[in-house]
Design a protein around this motif. Structure first.
Motif: not given
Length: 233
Positions: A75-90
């Motif tokens: 996990f790194t900030k401003h990454s695709l994975l952060q976007h996916l996890l943001f979609q999940l959590k928020y």
């Protein structure tokens, strides 16, 4: 003929309900995928699930005994994975959690280090937080894992006993103090002598997972293994 009709309906329905890649927006991707092949290849896989003494396991050394631990992606900030996890959590995207869990499940199934698992336990949210969000993101991930490795979910044997403050801006010591005695076992009979897979979305310092593992080991369970979608670097 039935297959052709099904394919026709899928293509027709996409005119009104487009299924787009969460990374680049293309509609050229499998029906149940969240990413196209090109974007999926951008996710930085860790290889931890088949590697002993990996950084996730090292983070628990001297703190709490786990049989194995791993995260699927870095996990790194401003990454695709952060976007996916943001979609999940928020953003209420529970299907994203199931899909991410399936990716974790495939990595678990690729090796032997997690084979003793009997049950899958998602890290619980405090009831107030789960009510506000409408779901537990860890439970979505655990559901996805379960569909791949065919192990049962146990979602209500543990409870978050305290409404803890966010861990984001806390250092390691403060995170542990914040999580101390945060979890309560409600139904020990569902956990006793089981090899448990404890699931969460992201591991940073591991303080939350450590506190939950401590509660599980007091039951006692046979062992605890930890799996997350992401490992923060």
């Amino acid at each position: 003929m039935m297959v052709s009709l099904k394919n026709y309906w899928q293509h027709f329905s996409r005119l009104f309900f487009p299924h787009l890649c969460e990374g680049c927006g293309t509609d050229i991707l499998p029906t149940h995928a969240m990413l196209c092949t090109r974007c999926y290849m951008q996710l930085p896989a860790t290889g931890f699930f088949t590697t002993a003494d990996n950084p996730v396991e090292q983070s628990f050394y001297g703190r709490v005994p786990i049989a194995a631990g791993a995260a699927a992606f870095y996990f790194t900030k401003h990454s695709l994975l952060q976007h996916l996890l943001f979609q999940l959590k928020y953003n209420g995207h529970q299907k994203m959690g199931i899909w991410l869990g399936q990716q974790v499940g495939h990595q678990i199934a690729a090796g032997n280090r997690f084979k003793p698992i009997d049950i899958i336990v998602p890290l619980p949210l405090h009831p107030k937080k789960e009510q506000l969000r409408g779901y537990n993101q860890a439970a979505c991930i655990a559901q996805g894992i379960s569909t791949v490795i065919n192990k049962p979910l146990v979602c209500h044997a543990l409870s978050r006993a305290r409404y803890t403050q966010t861990q984001t801006q806390k250092n390691r010591a403060a995170r542990w103090e914040n999580m101390e005695d945060a979890f309560t076992v409600l139904f020990p009979q569902l956990l006793q002598h089981q090899h448990v897979l404890l699931v969460d979305d992201v591991i940073t310092t591991g303080a939350t997972l450590e506190a939950c593992t401590t509660a599980l080991l007091a039951v006692p369970v046979a062992s605890v293994r930890i799996a997350t979608v992401a490992y923060t670097i």
